[in-house]
Scaffold this active site. Sequence first.
Site, PDB file in Angstrom:
ATOM      1  N   THR A 122      37.843  33.075  84.872  1.00 63.42           N
ATOM      2  CA  THR A 122      38.853  33.688  85.745  1.00 63.42           C
ATOM      3  C   THR A 122      39.387  34.926  85.049  1.00 63.42           C
ATOM      4  OG1 THR A 122      41.113  33.531  86.602  1.00 63.42           O
ATOM      5  CG2 THR A 122      40.546  31.959  84.896  1.00 63.42           C
ATOM      6  N   ILE A 123      39.555  36.002  85.812  1.00 67.35           N
ATOM      7  CA  ILE A 123      40.120  37.208  85.203  1.00 67.35           C
ATOM      8  C   ILE A 123      41.545  36.941  84.714  1.00 67.35           C
ATOM      9  CG2 ILE A 123      38.675  38.782  86.563  1.00 67.35           C
ATOM     10  CD1 ILE A 123      41.229  39.529  88.151  1.00 67.35           C
ATOM     11  N   ASP A 124      42.178  35.883  85.228  1.00 61.98           N
ATOM     12  CA  ASP A 124      43.560  35.573  84.829  1.00 61.98           C
ATOM     13  C   ASP A 124      43.646  35.093  83.379  1.00 61.98           C
ATOM     14  OD1 ASP A 124      43.831  36.058  87.503  1.00 61.98           O
ATOM     15  OD2 ASP A 124      44.450  34.028  88.056  1.00 61.98           O
ATOM     16  N   GLY A 167      46.605  38.242  88.095  1.00 62.13           N
ATOM     17  CA  GLY A 167      46.910  37.301  87.011  1.00 62.13           C
ATOM     18  C   GLY A 167      47.682  36.081  87.465  1.00 62.13           C
ATOM     19  N   ARG A 259      55.643  55.857  92.156  1.00 63.73           N
ATOM     20  CA  ARG A 259      54.463  55.646  92.994  1.00 63.73           C
ATOM     21  C   ARG A 259      53.847  54.301  92.596  1.00 63.73           C
ATOM     22  NH1 ARG A 259      52.167  57.439  97.678  1.00 63.73           N
ATOM     23  NH2 ARG A 259      51.142  59.372  97.197  1.00 63.73           N
ATOM     24  N   LEU A 266      39.621  45.950  92.450  1.00 62.67           N
ATOM     25  CA  LEU A 266      38.964  46.852  91.492  1.00 62.67           C
ATOM     26  C   LEU A 266      38.869  46.201  90.121  1.00 62.67           C
ATOM     27  CD1 LEU A 266      40.624  50.258  92.420  1.00 62.67           C
ATOM     28  CD2 LEU A 266      38.266  49.558  92.830  1.00 62.67           C
ATOM     29  N   ARG A 268      38.011  43.136  89.595  1.00 63.03           N
ATOM     30  CA  ARG A 268      37.044  42.039  89.570  1.00 63.03           C
ATOM     31  C   ARG A 268      35.593  42.487  89.424  1.00 63.03           C
ATOM     32  NH1 ARG A 268      38.398  38.002  93.824  1.00 63.03           N
ATOM     33  NH2 ARG A 268      40.395  37.090  93.278  1.00 63.03           N
TER      34      ARG A 268
END
Length: 337
Positions: A122-124, A167, A259, A266, A268
């Site tokens: 997992t990217i988390d 996350g 902003r 993007l 992943r």
Amino acid sequence: MPKVGLLTGGGDSSAINAAIEAATIALEQYGFQVTGFKNGWDGLVHNQSIPLKSEEIANIRQLPGTYLGTSRFNPIRQGKIEEILNNLSDFAGLVVIGGDDTLSVAAELAKSGLPVVGIPQTIDNDVWGTERCLGFETAVTRIVEAIAELVSTNVSHQKDMLVEVMGRDSGWLAVYGAMLSGAHEFLIPEEPFSLENLKERIEQLRTKNQPAMIIVAEGVDLPNRKPAEIQDSFGNQAFAGVSFQLAEELAEAGLSKPRTVVLSYLQRGGKPAVSDELLALRMGRKAAELIHRSQGGVMVALKQNQLTSIPLADVIGRRQRVPQEIIDFARGLLVMR
Ligand code: F6P
């Protein structure tokens, strides 16, 4: 030839295919026939599978996403565990690649005695018991690249920016993304949020003619955060978008409105970082070795850069949050910018 199943579940990342490739090749070398189930637990319930053969997948390791497809289908909640066990009745084992939700189903299946081996992905980076989850380092790379491209506008226009990263309930992506890019601050769920402190930090940067680049973890605990919707059958909330609320709050507090850039998916995709790819190759082979030794009910884990295995039952219901030591180290770097 004994059969072994393999599936990928939950959010995708860029290191999954390297793990599929390595596990398949090693399993074949151990004398197993490998079956890939499509789209996570959904494909296993509905018996949607494809044969995985090393000659066909021998070069998928640098492709992002997952060769097998994925889903957030929860067979426990849908009452489908018996169907899964029936579909696996002539299998010698199952390799499951995913995060804590996907692995919680693996833990449930392992109770039946079937050799099930998990690979944390997992990217988390928040699966308990491993120092790294597949996909994390590639996602950090994407964040660093994105900030490098945003900073020219940030500086040219003297425009403060909030860059929101994923996350869920942990701040790994935000802390590493901030540390390794030119960002000035990170806001993470591991720490209490203070609008006052953030405002002070932005004002301090202003005195140096420095527009702020702030990394916001999607799970940051804004005191009056708008309630998120339940997003999937694991009961996860959709957190994305909190940085828009924060931008409003900073404007109301008297600053010029920053902003907001939400990096979303993007983070992943793209070519896997070499460290991720290598770890995936190592973890894939390790999973095959554990199946070969009939050591089921475990997850491959990285500890002090060595691969080991830990009981899946220990992993479930816990979350690896960013340790204070790493938070302090990162902030020590950022404060000088
Ligand atoms: O669990 C991985 C993750 O990327 C989280 O960081 C994020 O909150 C979530 O997936 C997004 O889920 P979805 O793929 O359903 O948009």
